[in-house]
Design an enzyme around this catalytic site. Structure first.
Site, PDB file in Angstrom:
ATOM      1  N   LYS A 155      47.684  44.519  31.727  1.00 42.52           N
ATOM      2  CA  LYS A 155      47.533  43.081  31.508  1.00 42.52           C
ATOM      3  C   LYS A 155      46.173  42.629  32.014  1.00 42.52           C
ATOM      4  O   LYS A 155      45.953  42.478  33.202  1.00 42.52           O
ATOM      5  CB  LYS A 155      48.634  42.278  32.220  1.00 42.52           C
ATOM      6  N   GLY A 161      42.204  42.042  42.027  1.00 45.04           N
ATOM      7  CA  GLY A 161      42.136  40.586  41.918  1.00 45.04           C
ATOM      8  C   GLY A 161      42.058  39.970  43.297  1.00 45.04           C
ATOM      9  O   GLY A 161      41.570  40.611  44.237  1.00 45.04           O
ATOM     10  N   SER A 162      42.568  38.756  43.426  1.00 42.06           N
ATOM     11  CA  SER A 162      42.395  38.047  44.694  1.00 42.06           C
ATOM     12  C   SER A 162      43.461  38.438  45.715  1.00 42.06           C
ATOM     13  O   SER A 162      44.550  38.904  45.364  1.00 42.06           O
ATOM     14  CB  SER A 162      42.429  36.542  44.444  1.00 42.06           C
ATOM     15  N   ALA A 209      47.603  39.172  45.446  1.00 37.34           N
ATOM     16  CA  ALA A 209      48.148  40.431  45.966  1.00 37.34           C
ATOM     17  C   ALA A 209      49.339  40.177  46.883  1.00 37.34           C
ATOM     18  O   ALA A 209      50.315  40.939  46.880  1.00 37.34           O
ATOM     19  CB  ALA A 209      47.062  41.192  46.717  1.00 37.34           C
ATOM     20  N   GLU A 250      43.224  46.185  45.104  1.00 36.43           N
ATOM     21  CA  GLU A 250      41.761  46.065  45.280  1.00 36.43           C
ATOM     22  C   GLU A 250      41.445  44.580  45.265  1.00 36.43           C
ATOM     23  O   GLU A 250      41.564  43.928  44.224  1.00 36.43           O
ATOM     24  CB  GLU A 250      41.028  46.771  44.132  1.00 36.43           C
ATOM     25  N   CYS A 252      33.162  41.638  43.268  1.00 35.83           N
ATOM     26  CA  CYS A 252      33.810  41.711  44.585  1.00 35.83           C
ATOM     27  C   CYS A 252      32.875  42.288  45.632  1.00 35.83           C
ATOM     28  O   CYS A 252      33.040  42.059  46.822  1.00 35.83           O
ATOM     29  CB  CYS A 252      35.070  42.549  44.474  1.00 35.83           C
ATOM     30  N   GLU A 285      35.811  33.762  50.492  1.00 40.20           N
ATOM     31  CA  GLU A 285      35.138  34.341  49.335  1.00 40.20           C
ATOM     32  C   GLU A 285      34.803  33.217  48.355  1.00 40.20           C
ATOM     33  O   GLU A 285      35.693  32.512  47.903  1.00 40.20           O
ATOM     34  CB  GLU A 285      36.055  35.367  48.655  1.00 40.20           C
TER      35      GLU A 285
END
Ligand code: NAD
Length: 489
Positions: free
Chosen positions: A180, A233-234, A238, A255, A289, A393
């Protein structure tokens, strides 16, 4: 945003069991450099995920029983086909994501090709372990087999690059997958589906279900027959994935985000350091990232560094991503642009100084890009370590520069955030470089360079930047189950 009148909308379809399948509802996808809706992305949910899981389960027995060499040949074929269409993929990635055509041509798509070639090769070279116990008359050995149906979820910043970084090892190991991509950047994944049959990927081995995280993503994460999820992703997402998958005890690779420091000692070679640190701060609009967002400069060279760094940052040209002379394209969305701008405002409100970029320099855009989501590379100084710009971030073209005095102090400050993905260290002193690298809480440390990767070695973050590593050996271990077998003779 207005509709793009001149061209028909691009309508994507899910790819399930080797066939394109329309969806009952769709999401609008924007061209970030114009602000126009130009594409419709399937808004998939449980039903579509269910169909994809069925197709992936049906395909598993045949795919998993192929030899690594057979799978390797298919991956290489797919790499060749993507490479053959590299320009079309690069154009599509740039239009869909807002990144510059130059970046898409030189980084995103070549790396997607390389991901398939790399795992096509590395899958042939794994050896399992064997030990002997002569006194017991036994040998022990390990054997590895694919896990089953893998769920792969990727973000919008490096769309095809990061998706193929998951698909390639997963299928090389003999798993079948449901991927996805981000709902904001789905086009290149859909284009790749058109090449799978020609490459020899059997139906059901790679299924792509498009849609939002909340609907399609969660349906995948919660599906009992998907034992493994690889997510990039963020950190916030997660946490949600961890919670939702917990009842099924799924295997997770996460990650996540970063707040990456660059540490610049007074003996650094500034002629190398400055252009590389401008690049590490602003490449891909700062939407990587691994981008640097906290620059610690030793006091003796602080003012010289700042002057030269700002001058170099100002050379970066912001504008139409399809112009090959442009260095900074559009940010992914209007909402994201607002979020990034707000960080700059907050820093100013706290008394920091904005040296160039947002709110300081004029942003001149071509007529066709007036409604795009653009922002100039922005350098902030005199910002406190505890400020949100130094802790959170931002994921945009914004970097903070601060001064430090000692090695001991800078290590502590560099480690003083919740993240731990990547760091860069600039110094001509070999001893210092090793000492500092060892003490940084960071999954990756680059010294006197940035983003030089050997895919053989582990990639991933510490602390809130992730769980698990990806790379030749790490991805192989993640995407396989190991068994220890003992034979008495
Ligand atoms: P995101 O977490 O919002 O979304 C990532 C993916 O997860 C998307 O496909 C999204 O649809 C999906 N998703 C969202 N909610 C979900 C849910 N509840 N269940 C399942 N799936 C869900 O991240 P983003 O904004 O797309 O990407 C930017 C983030 O990714 C940044 O934090 C960046 O640092 C991080 N990132 C990390 C790496 C790395 O390798 N460590 C690489 C690139 C990006």
């Amino acid at each position: 945003p207005t509709m793009a009148h001149s061209q028909a909308l691009l309508v994507l379809e899910n790819f399930i069991g080797g066939k394109f399948v329309p969806c009952s509802s769709y999401i609008d996808s924007y061209n970030p450099s114009t602000g126009d809706v130009y594409c419709k992305v399937p808004d998939s949910g449980k039903e579509e995920v269910e169909a994809a899981v069925k197709a992936a389960k049906d395909a598993f027995p045949i795919w998993s029983s192929k030899s690594p060499l057979e799978r390797s040949q298919i991956l290489n074929k797919l790499a060749d086909l993507i490479e053959h269409d590299l320009e079309a993929f690069a154009q599509a990635e740039s239009k869909d994501q807002g990144k510059t055509i130059t970046f898409a041509r030189t980084v995103d798509i070549p790396r997607a090709v390389h991901n398939f070639r790399f795992f096509a090769s590395s899958i042939l070279h794994h050896v399992t372990e064997c030990t002997e116990m002569p006194t017991m008359g036994c040998v022990h050995y390990t054997s590895r087999s694919p896990v089953g149906v893998a769920g792969l979820i990727s973000p919008w910043n490096l769309p095809l690059y990061l998706l193929t970084w998951k698909i390639a090892p997963a299928i090389a190991c003999g798993n079948t997958v449901i991927a996805k991509p981000s709902e904001m950047t789905s086009v290149t994944a859909w284009m790749m589906c058109k090449l799978l049959e020609k490459a020899g990927v059997p139906p059901g081995v790679v299924n792509i279900v498009f849609g939002t995280g909340a609907k399609a993503g969660e349906a995948l994460v919660c599906h009992p027959d998907v034992p493994l999820i690889s997510f990039t992703g963020s950190t916030l997402t997660a946490q949600r994935i961890t919670e939702r998958s917990a009842p099924h005890c799924k295997r997770l690779s996460l990650e996540l985000g970063g707040k990456n420091p660059a540490i610049i000692f007074d003996d650094a070679d500034l002629s190398q350091c400055i252009p590389t640190t401008v690049r590490s701060s602003f490449a891909n609009q700062g939407e990587i990232c691994l981008c640097t967002s906290r620059i610690f400069v030793q006091r003796g060279i602080y003012s010289e560094f700042l002057k030269r760094f700002v001058a170099e940052a100002k050379k970066w040209k912001t504008g139409n991503p399809s112009d090959p002379t442009v260095d900074v394209g559009a940010l992914i969305s209007k909402e994201h642009l607002e979020k990034v701008r707000n960080y700059v405002k907050k820093a100013q409100a706290e008394g920091a100084r904005v040296l160039c970029g947002e709110g300081v320099d004029p942003l001149a855009l071509p007529p066709g890009n007036q409604k795009g989501y653009f922002m100039l590379p922005t350098v902030i100084a005199e910002v406190k370590d505890e400020s949100c710009c130094m802790q959170e971030e931002i994921f945009g073209p914004v970097t903070c520069v601060v001064a430090f005095d000692t090695e001991e102090e800078v290590i502590k400050r560099a480690n003083g955030v919740k993240y731990g993905l990547a760091a860069t260290v600039w110094s001509g002193n070999v001893g210092r470089v090793h000492r500092v690298a060892h003490r940084l809480q960071s999954g990756l440390v680059w010294t006197n360079c940035w983003l030089v990767r050997d895919l053989n070695l582990p990639f991933g973050g510490m602390k809130a930047s992730g769980i698990g590593r990806e790379g030749a050996k790490d991805s192989y271990e993640f995407f396989t189950e190991v068994k220890t077998i003992t034979i008495k003779h």
